[in-house]
Enzyme design. Sequence first.
Site, PDB file in Angstrom:
ATOM      1  N   ASP A  49      27.839  30.017  18.110  1.00  0.00           N
ATOM      2  CA  ASP A  49      26.976  28.908  17.674  1.00  0.00           C
ATOM      3  C   ASP A  49      25.738  29.445  16.952  1.00  0.00           C
ATOM      4  O   ASP A  49      24.954  28.672  16.398  1.00  0.00           O
ATOM      5  CB  ASP A  49      26.620  27.972  18.836  1.00  0.00           C
ATOM      6  CG  ASP A  49      25.866  28.667  19.951  1.00  0.00           C
ATOM      7  OD1 ASP A  49      25.705  29.906  19.894  1.00  0.00           O
ATOM      8  OD2 ASP A  49      25.437  27.975  20.899  1.00  0.00           O
ATOM      9  N   SER A  50      25.608  30.764  16.899  1.00  0.00           N
ATOM     10  CA  SER A  50      24.584  31.374  16.042  1.00  0.00           C
ATOM     11  C   SER A  50      24.797  30.944  14.588  1.00  0.00           C
ATOM     12  O   SER A  50      23.889  31.081  13.759  1.00  0.00           O
ATOM     13  CB  SER A  50      24.632  32.905  16.152  1.00  0.00           C
ATOM     14  OG  SER A  50      25.944  33.387  15.968  1.00  0.00           O
ATOM     15  N   ASP A  88      32.544  29.280  20.380  1.00  0.00           N
ATOM     16  CA  ASP A  88      31.468  28.821  21.268  1.00  0.00           C
ATOM     17  C   ASP A  88      31.540  27.316  21.480  1.00  0.00           C
ATOM     18  O   ASP A  88      31.718  26.554  20.524  1.00  0.00           O
ATOM     19  CB  ASP A  88      30.106  29.133  20.636  1.00  0.00           C
ATOM     20  CG  ASP A  88      29.423  30.321  21.275  1.00  0.00           C
ATOM     21  OD1 ASP A  88      29.732  30.647  22.439  1.00  0.00           O
ATOM     22  OD2 ASP A  88      28.558  30.920  20.611  1.00  0.00           O
ATOM     23  N   LYS A 118      33.936  30.147  24.576  1.00  0.00           N
ATOM     24  CA  LYS A 118      32.820  30.790  25.288  1.00  0.00           C
ATOM     25  C   LYS A 118      31.812  29.704  25.637  1.00  0.00           C
ATOM     26  O   LYS A 118      31.569  28.814  24.832  1.00  0.00           O
ATOM     27  CB  LYS A 118      32.153  31.869  24.430  1.00  0.00           C
ATOM     28  CG  LYS A 118      30.934  32.510  25.130  1.00  0.00           C
ATOM     29  CD  LYS A 118      30.459  33.774  24.447  1.00  0.00           C
ATOM     30  CE  LYS A 118      29.583  33.579  23.260  1.00  0.00           C
ATOM     31  NZ  LYS A 118      28.334  32.792  23.482  1.00  0.00           N
ATOM     32  N   GLU A 120      27.913  29.122  27.894  1.00  0.00           N
ATOM     33  CA  GLU A 120      26.764  29.797  28.486  1.00  0.00           C
ATOM     34  C   GLU A 120      26.506  29.284  29.898  1.00  0.00           C
ATOM     35  O   GLU A 120      26.624  28.090  30.157  1.00  0.00           O
ATOM     36  CB  GLU A 120      25.517  29.563  27.617  1.00  0.00           C
ATOM     37  CG  GLU A 120      25.654  30.141  26.215  1.00  0.00           C
ATOM     38  CD  GLU A 120      24.391  29.961  25.369  1.00  0.00           C
ATOM     39  OE1 GLU A 120      23.360  29.465  25.879  1.00  0.00           O
ATOM     40  OE2 GLU A 120      24.445  30.344  24.181  1.00  0.00           O
ATOM     41  N   GLU A 186      23.698  39.160  27.455  1.00  0.00           N
ATOM     42  CA  GLU A 186      22.775  39.187  26.309  1.00  0.00           C
ATOM     43  C   GLU A 186      21.358  39.505  26.752  1.00  0.00           C
ATOM     44  O   GLU A 186      20.819  38.885  27.675  1.00  0.00           O
ATOM     45  CB  GLU A 186      22.805  37.838  25.568  1.00  0.00           C
ATOM     46  CG  GLU A 186      21.839  37.840  24.375  1.00  0.00           C
ATOM     47  CD  GLU A 186      22.073  36.720  23.369  1.00  0.00           C
ATOM     48  OE1 GLU A 186      23.075  35.994  23.494  1.00  0.00           O
ATOM     49  OE2 GLU A 186      21.238  36.600  22.444  1.00  0.00           O
TER      50      GLU A 186
HETATM   51  O1  KIV Z   1      26.408  32.708  19.105  1.00  0.00           O
HETATM   52  C1  KIV Z   1      26.572  33.927  19.096  1.00  0.00           C
HETATM   53  O2  KIV Z   1      26.690  34.561  18.040  1.00  0.00           O
HETATM   54  C2  KIV Z   1      26.623  34.616  20.383  1.00  0.00           C
HETATM   55  C3  KIV Z   1      26.676  36.108  20.384  1.00  0.00           C
HETATM   56  C4  KIV Z   1      25.515  36.713  19.738  1.00  0.00           C
HETATM   57  C5  KIV Z   1      26.961  36.661  21.719  1.00  0.00           C
HETATM   58  O3  KIV Z   1      26.639  33.983  21.385  1.00  0.00           O
END
Ligand code: KIV
Length: 278
Positions: A49-50, A88, A118, A120, A186
């Site tokens: 989600d970055s 994510d 993924k 959190e 992280e």
């Molecule tokens: O969103 C993302 O890119 C991440 C990684 C940096 C672990 O969660």
Amino acid sequence: MSVAGEAKALMPPDITARKRKQLIVCLTAYTTPIARLVDRHCDVVLVGDSVGMVLHGLPSTLGVTLDMMIMHGKAVRRGLERALMVVDMPFGSYEEGREQAFRNAARLMAETGYAAVKLEGGEAMAETIRFLTGRGIPVMAHVGLTPQSVNVFGGYKVQGRGEDGDGILRDAVAVAEAGAFALVLEKVAEPLARRITAEVTIPTIGIGASAACDGQILVVDDILGMFTGFRPKFVKRYAELGLAADAAIAAYAADVREGRFPAAEHLYADLSKAGEVA
Ligand code: KIV
């Protein structure tokens, strides 16, 4: 055939089986061309989600939606042959409860054809992780600094220095016991990341964590040097593509302004006129 010599597409159990045997290489990707590049070299490709901050200019990951993750997930899927794709779950798509999490994870899976999600969170997410994995959705967990909780943390601070280390260890054990196939750590203090890696049964994937982790992940745009400004301590730059792109764009602009572009070789002749060359 990949660089690592494995032709078959990797699945979550292949990643879990690497613990203490073979280091796991992970990068993010958000587009088809970058997915094609990283697929040859990486074991796991995360559609993180970055993407909200890296490609959409958002101030945090909080504004990322399920539809954005589906769009980028589909694009990355088209570029992968071997690496395991993990997508994510964005903020607000799973925290309400396990049914909400299943509904949205199932939609992501059905629409993008990927293999794992993924999400959190530690102990608080253990029940959700158990529910998803028990119903066919492999989960990569993510503890330590969890950017979707930036407002609770009060910033992107290092986690696990001093007393909150015990809580992060409990989080790691809880998600492993709940069935997560791997765990992102992280921005966790190095001694704690090392200890968690030694104590949990699933692979740890570090980002600003420890060289002792079972694998490493970074944001692809960070290692390529796409940004000239902010650079977290945990990033190593392997190229300066942002500077190279700036120089190329400046050269193009100067060519246009000074009438050097386009030149004859960039233009199309009218072939119906006798004697003209294509
Ligand atoms: O969103 C993302 O890119 C991440 C990684 C940096 C672990 O969660």
